[in-house]
Design a protein around this motif. Structure first.
Motif, PDB file in Angstrom:
ATOM      1  N   LEU A   1       0.739  -1.083  -0.004  1.00 37.66           N
ATOM      2  CA  LEU A   1       0.072   0.054   0.124  1.00 37.66           C
ATOM      3  C   LEU A   1       1.072   1.168   0.020  1.00 37.66           C
ATOM      4  O   LEU A   1       0.641   2.168  -0.724  1.00 37.66           O
ATOM      5  N   LEU A   2       1.944   1.414   0.738  1.00 34.49           N
ATOM      6  CA  LEU A   2       2.834   2.467   0.726  1.00 34.49           C
ATOM      7  C   LEU A   2       3.397   2.692  -0.320  1.00 34.49           C
ATOM      8  O   LEU A   2       3.992   3.817  -0.627  1.00 34.49           O
ATOM      9  N   GLN A   3       3.832   1.581  -1.087  1.00 35.68           N
ATOM     10  CA  GLN A   3       4.736   1.683  -2.278  1.00 35.68           C
ATOM     11  C   GLN A   3       3.741   2.077  -3.398  1.00 35.68           C
ATOM     12  O   GLN A   3       4.174   2.153  -4.568  1.00 35.68           O
ATOM     13  N   GLY A   4       2.522   1.892  -3.136  1.00 33.78           N
ATOM     14  CA  GLY A   4       1.616   2.277  -4.553  1.00 33.78           C
ATOM     15  C   GLY A   4       1.324   1.181  -5.534  1.00 33.78           C
ATOM     16  O   GLY A   4       1.018   1.455  -6.750  1.00 33.78           O
ATOM     17  N   ASP A   5       1.806   0.010  -4.910  1.00 33.72           N
ATOM     18  CA  ASP A   5       1.392  -1.215  -6.126  1.00 33.72           C
ATOM     19  C   ASP A   5       0.108  -1.161  -6.525  1.00 33.72           C
ATOM     20  O   ASP A   5      -0.330  -1.925  -7.624  1.00 33.72           O
ATOM     21  N   TYR A   6      -1.116  -0.694  -5.961  1.00 40.38           N
ATOM     22  CA  TYR A   6      -2.458  -0.515  -6.446  1.00 40.38           C
ATOM     23  C   TYR A   6      -2.564   0.265  -7.546  1.00 40.38           C
ATOM     24  O   TYR A   6      -3.644   0.004  -8.262  1.00 40.38           O
ATOM     25  N   ASP A   7      -1.666   0.831  -8.002  1.00 43.14           N
ATOM     26  CA  ASP A   7      -1.666   1.683  -9.021  1.00 43.14           C
ATOM     27  C   ASP A   7      -1.514   0.905 -10.377  1.00 43.14           C
ATOM     28  O   ASP A   7      -2.251   1.452 -11.594  1.00 43.14           O
ATOM     29  N   ASN A   8      -1.256  -0.426 -10.306  1.00 43.41           N
ATOM     30  CA  ASN A   8      -1.319  -1.507 -11.288  1.00 43.41           C
ATOM     31  C   ASN A   8      -2.525  -2.099 -11.624  1.00 43.41           C
ATOM     32  O   ASN A   8      -2.644  -2.872 -12.466  1.00 43.41           O
ATOM     33  N   TRP A   9      -3.504  -1.670 -10.623  1.00 43.56           N
ATOM     34  CA  TRP A   9      -4.619  -2.497 -10.724  1.00 43.56           C
ATOM     35  C   TRP A   9      -5.693  -1.812 -11.824  1.00 43.56           C
ATOM     36  O   TRP A   9      -5.572  -0.562 -12.047  1.00 43.56           O
ATOM     37  N   GLU A  10      -6.810  -2.704 -12.061  1.00 44.07           N
ATOM     38  CA  GLU A  10      -7.735  -2.033 -13.106  1.00 44.07           C
ATOM     39  C   GLU A  10      -9.075  -1.776 -11.974  1.00 44.07           C
ATOM     40  O   GLU A  10      -9.253  -2.508 -11.222  1.00 44.07           O
ATOM     41  N   TYR A  11      -9.838  -0.662 -12.200  1.00 42.41           N
ATOM     42  CA  TYR A  11     -10.924  -0.129 -11.462  1.00 42.41           C
ATOM     43  C   TYR A  11     -12.012  -0.337 -12.350  1.00 42.41           C
ATOM     44  O   TYR A  11     -12.066   0.201 -13.443  1.00 42.41           O
ATOM     45  N   LEU A  12     -13.007  -1.067 -11.990  1.00 46.26           N
ATOM     46  CA  LEU A  12     -14.369  -1.015 -12.674  1.00 46.26           C
ATOM     47  C   LEU A  12     -15.642  -0.417 -12.133  1.00 46.26           C
ATOM     48  O   LEU A  12     -15.647  -0.226 -10.812  1.00 46.26           O
ATOM     49  N   ARG A  13     -16.507   0.055 -13.017  1.00 46.20           N
ATOM     50  CA  ARG A  13     -17.824   0.598 -12.506  1.00 46.20           C
ATOM     51  C   ARG A  13     -18.647  -0.789 -12.323  1.00 46.20           C
ATOM     52  O   ARG A  13     -18.065  -1.832 -12.624  1.00 46.20           O
ATOM     53  N   THR A  14     -20.047  -0.418 -11.885  1.00 47.45           N
ATOM     54  CA  THR A  14     -20.901  -1.583 -11.632  1.00 47.45           C
ATOM     55  C   THR A  14     -21.143  -2.440 -12.958  1.00 47.45           C
ATOM     56  O   THR A  14     -21.394  -3.608 -12.650  1.00 47.45           O
ATOM     57  N   ASP A  15     -21.089  -1.754 -13.878  1.00 48.42           N
ATOM     58  CA  ASP A  15     -21.226  -2.645 -15.401  1.00 48.42           C
ATOM     59  C   ASP A  15     -20.025  -3.069 -15.872  1.00 48.42           C
ATOM     60  O   ASP A  15     -19.974  -3.455 -17.059  1.00 48.42           O
ATOM     61  N   ASN A  16     -19.016  -3.462 -15.162  1.00 44.14           N
ATOM     62  CA  ASN A  16     -17.790  -3.752 -15.461  1.00 44.14           C
ATOM     63  C   ASN A  16     -16.877  -3.016 -16.608  1.00 44.14           C
ATOM     64  O   ASN A  16     -15.965  -3.796 -17.013  1.00 44.14           O
ATOM     65  N   THR A  17     -17.336  -1.844 -16.883  1.00 47.03           N
ATOM     66  CA  THR A  17     -16.584  -0.924 -17.725  1.00 47.03           C
ATOM     67  C   THR A  17     -15.279  -0.307 -16.780  1.00 47.03           C
ATOM     68  O   THR A  17     -15.441  -0.024 -15.631  1.00 47.03           O
ATOM     69  N   HIS A  18     -14.378   0.322 -17.600  1.00 52.42           N
ATOM     70  CA  HIS A  18     -13.285   0.702 -16.909  1.00 52.42           C
ATOM     71  C   HIS A  18     -13.725   2.064 -16.347  1.00 52.42           C
ATOM     72  O   HIS A  18     -14.261   3.020 -16.745  1.00 52.42           O
ATOM     73  N   MET A  19     -12.977   2.374 -14.944  1.00 54.68           N
ATOM     74  CA  MET A  19     -13.298   3.562 -14.359  1.00 54.68           C
ATOM     75  C   MET A  19     -12.154   4.197 -14.191  1.00 54.68           C
ATOM     76  O   MET A  19     -10.905   3.840 -13.875  1.00 54.68           O
ATOM     77  N   ASP A  20     -12.127   5.616 -15.018  1.00 55.56           N
ATOM     78  CA  ASP A  20     -11.159   6.585 -14.899  1.00 55.56           C
ATOM     79  C   ASP A  20     -10.746   7.041 -13.470  1.00 55.56           C
ATOM     80  O   ASP A  20     -11.655   7.090 -12.488  1.00 55.56           O
ATOM     81  N   ALA A  21      -9.318   7.479 -13.376  1.00 60.41           N
ATOM     82  CA  ALA A  21      -9.019   8.179 -12.025  1.00 60.41           C
ATOM     83  C   ALA A  21      -9.741   9.164 -11.541  1.00 60.41           C
ATOM     84  O   ALA A  21     -10.067   9.128 -10.186  1.00 60.41           O
ATOM     85  N   ASP A  22     -10.295  10.224 -12.195  1.00 56.59           N
ATOM     86  CA  ASP A  22     -11.134  11.230 -11.968  1.00 56.59           C
ATOM     87  C   ASP A  22     -12.620  10.831 -11.385  1.00 56.59           C
ATOM     88  O   ASP A  22     -13.207  11.686 -10.864  1.00 56.59           O
ATOM     89  N   GLU A  23     -12.881   9.783 -11.640  1.00 54.29           N
ATOM     90  CA  GLU A  23     -14.189   9.268 -10.992  1.00 54.29           C
ATOM     91  C   GLU A  23     -13.931   8.628  -9.746  1.00 54.29           C
ATOM     92  O   GLU A  23     -14.993   8.313  -8.822  1.00 54.29           O
ATOM     93  N   PHE A  24     -12.609   8.349  -8.844  1.00 54.58           N
ATOM     94  CA  PHE A  24     -12.551   7.887  -7.683  1.00 54.58           C
ATOM     95  C   PHE A  24     -13.071   8.755  -6.536  1.00 54.58           C
ATOM     96  O   PHE A  24     -13.007   9.968  -6.754  1.00 54.58           O
ATOM     97  N   PRO A  25     -13.856   8.242  -5.662  1.00 55.73           N
ATOM     98  CA  PRO A  25     -14.451   8.995  -4.567  1.00 55.73           C
ATOM     99  C   PRO A  25     -13.553   9.923  -3.858  1.00 55.73           C
ATOM    100  O   PRO A  25     -13.638  11.142  -3.575  1.00 55.73           O
ATOM    101  N   SER A  26     -12.311   9.471  -3.689  1.00 55.34           N
ATOM    102  CA  SER A  26     -11.239  10.425  -3.018  1.00 55.34           C
ATOM    103  C   SER A  26     -10.930  11.607  -3.759  1.00 55.34           C
ATOM    104  O   SER A  26     -10.883  12.632  -3.211  1.00 55.34           O
TER     105      SER A  26
END
Length: 900
Positions: A252-277
């Motif tokens: 987590l501290l090294q940012g390994d999660y940057d290599n993961w893919e993030y999906l919307r509820t319909d399984n399409t790709h979620m862009d970074a600017d959609e992240f709640p944070s």
């Protein structure tokens, strides 16, 4: 020990030297004077007796001196120890003195008192002290003492528990040092102190327990909590987040999660600017319940529900709450076929088609308190809290019957009566014919998440110091209030409140005192308004009060708002007790009304802010309503200030020169007057831009330019025989004159242009001289020493006093044109002019009258004794080329009568 050894060695050497000298010299002497062997033997015997007597006397003398010195040293040491013990006793520490060889010990009165004994009651031995040590501490303490006595430790410093007289235990800090050893180097005496640190130990233990408690609470939260920074990603998190994402702390501290893919509820790709944070940080608002699929490098997908809220103290960071909803989503899809995945972390209940409960799981029991046996045969209404009405349940069952599923948040009641928030999913299970056979409810307890969300919301919408709504919440409520005013055709009001002289309080007593004042002000403001009104801390020492539901008539609404303002004034004028200080403060209030007219929130707040500054300008502790004309004036002034800054950069200023003549109309000097030629608006009157320059501090560079330009002009004039004695007057502003380096500025310009300083005359006004009179006199005197002259401008319009006039190093008084204008027809003006001239003559000062426009005015002035004149009668202020042309002709034609 080294000192005693040196002393013993010295005594032995003295004795040996004396013995050797006695034997060798006495034998030689007897052999030289006595030849008879019998006599020689007899005298050698006598010599031996003499040696014994003399050496005994010598040993006696040396021993006596040594003992005397030791006695004095011991007496000083005793006195020093007594003073040391007295000081330590006074400081609250006990004193001990221990002989390691005999085990004899001395314990002071305070030492005894600390553990509940009277003086001399505790046994005076080291072994008694050892017997009172706590069993868990004894070996450690004895090891420390032994290490110190054998020189393996540098200092004796140890903490331990000791048994008191009443059987209780106290923590003690013992410090000591070895002060003497015997002739064999063995420890002989050790002294030290004994301090009670029981309370400190109790406090330390309490702090450790609290830290451990909060750390455990953070660690055991079943939801993932993290702090996210827009630049650095995840910077802090709890173990639950590691568990939810299936990643190590280091990952987590090294940012390994940057290599993961993030999906919307319909399984399409979620862009970074959609992240709640990132949305929460960018939009500065709470973002709730965003479902994100986390697809890891292995291909596994974790479904999460994420909420985020920006931190009020760091606009680039936010708090996120992550809930793992993977299992919930699996249940939602699988329960339509079977209920095999029954025992989960979420509560499950299964009913028949008539909604009679058939089975529940262990999680259901944990959440609701009802066992499976107690639930079977009951209707789920058993859990009803009464917070949802019939229409809510009607809509829920309509959705279930229509779509086969319902999902949402609901308030239910546990067996113990506690009402709690719950996320509930109800799914209808149908057979092959489409008939409902069962209903499956999946529920999860949202108590902890709701508490976390509430905390996040408080951080996002409330000021942590005063607990009042912050700027964000105020603007949201103002938006709602404006919409409500439009619907109800009523007026509302915004009161912008600024505490007067708050900065001075902060500077004098410090920010903690300022924070206490803000908290008290907040309480008084809340108590001064209605329950439905909003009091907000807008920032710093600024508060905003939002008032709604005022009369439709603007005048009546303004009166109602003013009444509230007076209540606020009354509350804030009462004295404050801040710490031990009593503080009296006032405030300035700007008010503006809003109704069904189309106004933006920014416009409304700007209006209230402008009105508040107008209140401050008018003396503070007043309420002022916004005036549209005021805003227009401020806008023009703001634009003019911007143009004024450009004027300095673009060299748009010029100096015009107006001639000064004597009674024969012979020119002897001139006054330099600044003019601004705007590229779009033409010439701007000094009456417009000089006051603005004074307020904005632009008068300093402008004033310096005028002064430098005047010195350059004097340089050119003094090289011409016709104008070599020409005096040039320059107006100096109060801010310019009060600069700490003003004298140095003038001196540098005089040296730079190599001018005769007596040809430079600085014109000052009466009002600027009255403030800090001593500093004014000091500055004028320093300039006077350089040779600069002074004229008192507009004399008679201010507070004229001989008391200060006679102390000022002036050269000239200038009669203001307001007295000259009507001198021919106004007896009062003539009397004033006569008095000014007489005053000037009595102080041996020159007099010049300005604004002379007619022959008749000049005659009246001459008849009163005025010999010098300036005005349109002799020449207007003109550019340098025109001025020098007229000067060379020595002819200045009278101009049309008009004002300067």
């Amino acid at each position: 020990m080294k000192k005693e050894s040196r002393l013993a060695l010295r005594l032995a050497l003295i004795y040996a030297a004396f013995g050797l000298l006695w034997i060798s010299l006495s034998d030689r002497f007897l052999a030289s004077v006595i030849t008879d062997s019998a006599s020689l033997t007899k005298f050698q015997t006598y010599k031996g007796f003499c040696y014994v007597v003399i050496t005994s006397a010598l040993v006696y003398f040396l021993a006596k001196q040594t003992m005397k010195q030791n006695f004095l040293t011991e007496e000083k040491l005793h006195d020093s120890e007594e003073r040391w013990k007295f000081a330590l006793e006074g400081a609250g520490d006990g004193v001990w003195d221990w002989n390691p060889q005999t085990d004899e010990a001395f314990f002071s009165k305070r030492w005894n008192e600390i553990i509940g004994y009277t003086e001399h009651e505790f046994p005076a031995t080291g072994s008694a002290w050892v017997a009172h040590l706590h069993p868990d501490d004894k070996d450690r303490v004895l090891s420390v003492i032994q290490g110190y006595l054998t020189d393996s430790r540098e200092i004796y410093d140890v903490e331990y528990r000791i048994r008191c007289k009443d059987g209780s235990w106290k923590w003690i800090l013992a410090r000591g040092m070895l002060v003497s050893r015997d002739v064999y180097g063995k420890p002989l005496r050790m002294i030290g102190t004994h301090s009670d640190i029981t309370q400190r130990k109790v406090d330390e233990e309490l702090v450790l327990k609290n830290l451990e408690k909060w750390k455990k609470l953070f660690d055991i939260l079943p939801i993932g909590v993290s702090i996210v920074n827009s630049k650095n990603g995840i910077v802090d998190f709890n173990p639950s987040l590691e568990a939810i994402l299936g990643i190590s702390k280091e990952g987590l501290l090294q940012g390994d999660y940057d290599n993961w893919e993030y999906l919307r509820t319909d399984n399409t790709h979620m862009d970074a600017d959609e992240f709640p944070s990132l949305r929460a940080i960018k939009e500065q608002r709470v973002v709730k319940d965003v479902v994100i699929g986390v697809k890891k490098e292995s291909g596994d997908i974790i479904w999460t529900s994420v909420s985020a809220a920006p931190l009020s103290y760091d606009s680039n960071s936010c708090v996120t709450v992550t809930t793992d909803i993977t299992k919930r989503k699996q249940f939602e899809s699988e329960l339509r076929v079977s209920a095999t995945a029954f025992e989960t972390q979420e509560g499950i209940l299964i009913t028949d088609e008539n909604n009679v409960m058939l089975r529940t799981n262990a999680a259901f029991t944990a959440i609701t308190g009802y066992t499976n046996k107690e639930a079977i045969g009951q209707n789920p209404r058993l859990l009803s809290s009464g917070r949802q009405n019939a229409s809510f349940y009607s809509a829920m069952w309509k959705a279930i019957n229509t779509t086969g599923v319902w999902e949402g948040e609901i308030w239910n009641r546990r067996k113990n009566g506690e009402i709690y928030p719950e996320h509930l999913t109800v799914t209808a299970v149908k057979d092959r014919n489409g008939m409902v056979t069962n209903y499956v409810g999946v529920l999860s307890d949202l108590t902890q998440r709701k508490a976390a969300e509430e905390k996040i919301e408080n951080l996002a919408f409330f000021d942590p110091l005063t607990k009042l709504p912050n700027r964000r919440l105020l603007l949201d409520r103002l938006k709602q209030a404006m919409a409500s005013a439009t619907r109800s055709v009523t007026n509302g009001a915004v009161l912008f409140i600024d505490l007067d002289n708050f900065k001075a309080l902060n500077d004098t007593y410090g920010h903690p005192m300022g924070d206490l004042l803000l908290q008290q002000v907040a309480k008084r403001l809340v108590s001064s308004v209605r329950d439905g009104d909003t009091v907000s801390r807008f920032g710093g020492d600024e508060f905003v009060v939002l008032l709604e539901g005022f009369d439709e008539n603007p005048l009546d609404a303004a009166s109602q708002a003013e009444t509230v303002g007076e209540q606020i004034f009354a509350a804030l004028r009462q004295p404050y007790l801040i710490g031990t200080h009593e503080y009296h403060g006032t405030s300035s209030i700007g008010a503006t009304l809003f109704n069904d007219k189309q106004q933006s929130i920014d416009e409304l707040m700007k209006q209230a802010d402008i009105a508040m500054y107008q209140a401050k300008k008018e003396g503070r502790n007043v309420l002022r309503f916004f005036d549209p004309q005021m805003q227009e004036t401020i806008a023009k002034r703001t634009a003019l200030e911007g143009d004024l800054r450009k004027a300095i950069e673009n060299h748009q200023f010029q100096l015009h020169y107006q001639i000064q003549v004597d009674e024969s109309r012979h020119p002897f000097g001139a006054e330099a007057l600044i003019r601004w030629f705007h590229p779009e608006h033409g010439m701007v009157s000094p009456d417009q831009f000089i006051p603005l320059a004074e307020e904005s501090d632009l008068i300093l560079p402008i004033g310096y330019w005028v002064l430098e330009t005047a010195c350059a002009r004097i340089q050119r004039w003094q090289h011409d025989a016709k104008t070599s004695g020409f005096v040039l007057s320059v107006n100096v502003s109060a801010k310019q004159f009060r600069q700490t380096d003003f004298v140095n500025q003038v001196q540098s310009l005089i040296q730079q242009y190599e001018i005769n300083p007596s040809l430079l005359k600085l014109e000052l006004t009466e009002s600027m001289l009255l403030d800090n009179i001593e500093d004014t006199i000091a500055t004028m005197s320093a300039l006077k020493e350089l040779g600069v002259k002074f004229s008192l401008d507009d004399f008679g319009t201010g507070y004229s006093s001989l008391q200060y006039l006679k102390r000022l190093p002036l050269d000239q008084l200038k009669i203001d044109q307001s007295f000259v204008r009507d001198i021919a027809v106004d007896a009062s003006d003539r009397a004033i002019v006569r008095t000014i001239i007489a005053m000037a003559h009595s102080l041996d000062l020159d007099v010049i009258a300005e604004g002379v426009e007619t022959e008749e005015q000049q005659k009246h002035l001459s008849s009163k004794g005025c010999k010098n004149f300036q005005g349109y009668l002799f020449g207007k202020p003109v550019p340098i080329e025109q001025f020098e042309t007229s000067l060379r002709k020595s002819l200045f034609q009278p101009a049309d009568s008009c004002h300067e």
